[in-house]
Design an enzyme around this catalytic site. Structure first.
Site, PDB file in Angstrom:
ATOM      1  N   HIS A 163       0.672  -1.188   0.012  1.00  0.00           N
ATOM      2  CA  HIS A 163       0.051   0.058   0.017  1.00  0.00           C
ATOM      3  C   HIS A 163       0.635   1.302   0.025  1.00  0.00           C
ATOM      4  O   HIS A 163       2.134   1.291   0.277  1.00  0.00           O
ATOM      5  CB  HIS A 163      -0.844   0.098   1.254  1.00  0.00           C
ATOM      6  CG  HIS A 163      -0.075  -0.101   2.438  1.00  0.00           C
ATOM      7  ND1 HIS A 163       0.257  -0.974   3.083  1.00  0.00           N
ATOM      8  CD2 HIS A 163       0.483   1.022   3.145  1.00  0.00           C
ATOM      9  CE1 HIS A 163       1.119  -0.808   4.164  1.00  0.00           C
ATOM     10  NE2 HIS A 163       1.265   0.510   4.333  1.00  0.00           N
ATOM     11  N   HIS A 198       6.132   6.066  -1.771  1.00  0.00           N
ATOM     12  CA  HIS A 198       6.755   4.978  -2.000  1.00  0.00           C
ATOM     13  C   HIS A 198       5.881   3.655  -1.622  1.00  0.00           C
ATOM     14  O   HIS A 198       5.311   3.682  -0.847  1.00  0.00           O
ATOM     15  CB  HIS A 198       8.247   4.635  -1.622  1.00  0.00           C
ATOM     16  CG  HIS A 198       8.338   4.610   0.038  1.00  0.00           C
ATOM     17  ND1 HIS A 198       8.140   5.661   0.768  1.00  0.00           N
ATOM     18  CD2 HIS A 198       8.353   3.470   0.793  1.00  0.00           C
ATOM     19  CE1 HIS A 198       7.957   5.309   2.182  1.00  0.00           C
ATOM     20  NE2 HIS A 198       8.346   3.830   2.067  1.00  0.00           N
TER      21      HIS A 198
END
Length: 188
Positions: free
Chosen positions: A40, A129
């Site tokens: 995620h 990220h």
């Protein structure tokens, strides 16, 4: 409770990231790979300190307010690397690039709102990220670093339509994430 605010990824993106993990595994480095279903984009981690359950409705109210101020947007998955660096790698990541500044804006708005609710301010600058894995030792770290330097990410885009509040429950086999609430982005 260990909770965090994140953007869920579509299964198609998770499948592509799983393929990237498989390629990197050929380096035979000592990495604890994130399960594809758990990958995620974290916007704010709240849970190293205990969070009282009574705070959850306040957090959700805050997120609903913010969701109405941001319209859905697209981000690109681009580049790979390691934190803090390839030479001293501890975390393997895939980067997320913005076509607009909406992602950084959203993360900043969440940060500001939650500081007002009494949560500690994040000292590190937001770095979009997706964590693929965490190194457990230096075994074959150089070989993994070489793979990361040469690896080309196929053009992947992520449509961001919502944000979610998750609880992270730790088990001996790794963390399991339970969605507590999902808020649509809806600015017109």
């Amino acid at each position: 409770m260990r909770i965090f605010i994140a953007i869920k990824l579509e299964n198609e993106i998770k499948d592509k990231l799983s393929q990237i993990q498989e390629e990197l595994k050929s380096a035979q480095a000592d990495v604890r790979w994130v399960k594809p279903e758990n990958i995620h984009l974290t916007l704010k981690f709240l849970g190293e300190t205990p969070v009282e359950e009574t705070k959850i409705p306040e957090i959700i109210r805050c997120l609903k307010e913010l969701g109405g101020q941001i319209k859905p947007f697209t981000a690109r998955i681009s580049g790979m690397g390691a934190f803090p660096s390839l030479k001293s790698a501890r975390v393997i990541w895939v980067g997320v690039k913005e076509d607009t500044t909406e992602l950084t804006k959203l993360a900043g708005m969440i940060e500001d709102s939650l500081v007002k609710l009494g949560f500690p301010e994040e000292k590190r600058k937001f770095s979009a990220h997706l964590t693929l894995g965490r190194l457990r030792s230096n075994k074959n770290k150089d070989k993994l670093g070489q793979k990361l330097e040469k690896f080309k990410i196929p053009g992947l885009s992520v449509r961001i339509n919502s944000i979610a509040l998750f609880e992270s429950v730790l088990h001996p086999t790794g963390a399991a994430y339970q969605k507590l609430s999902e808020i649509s982005l809806s600015k017109i």
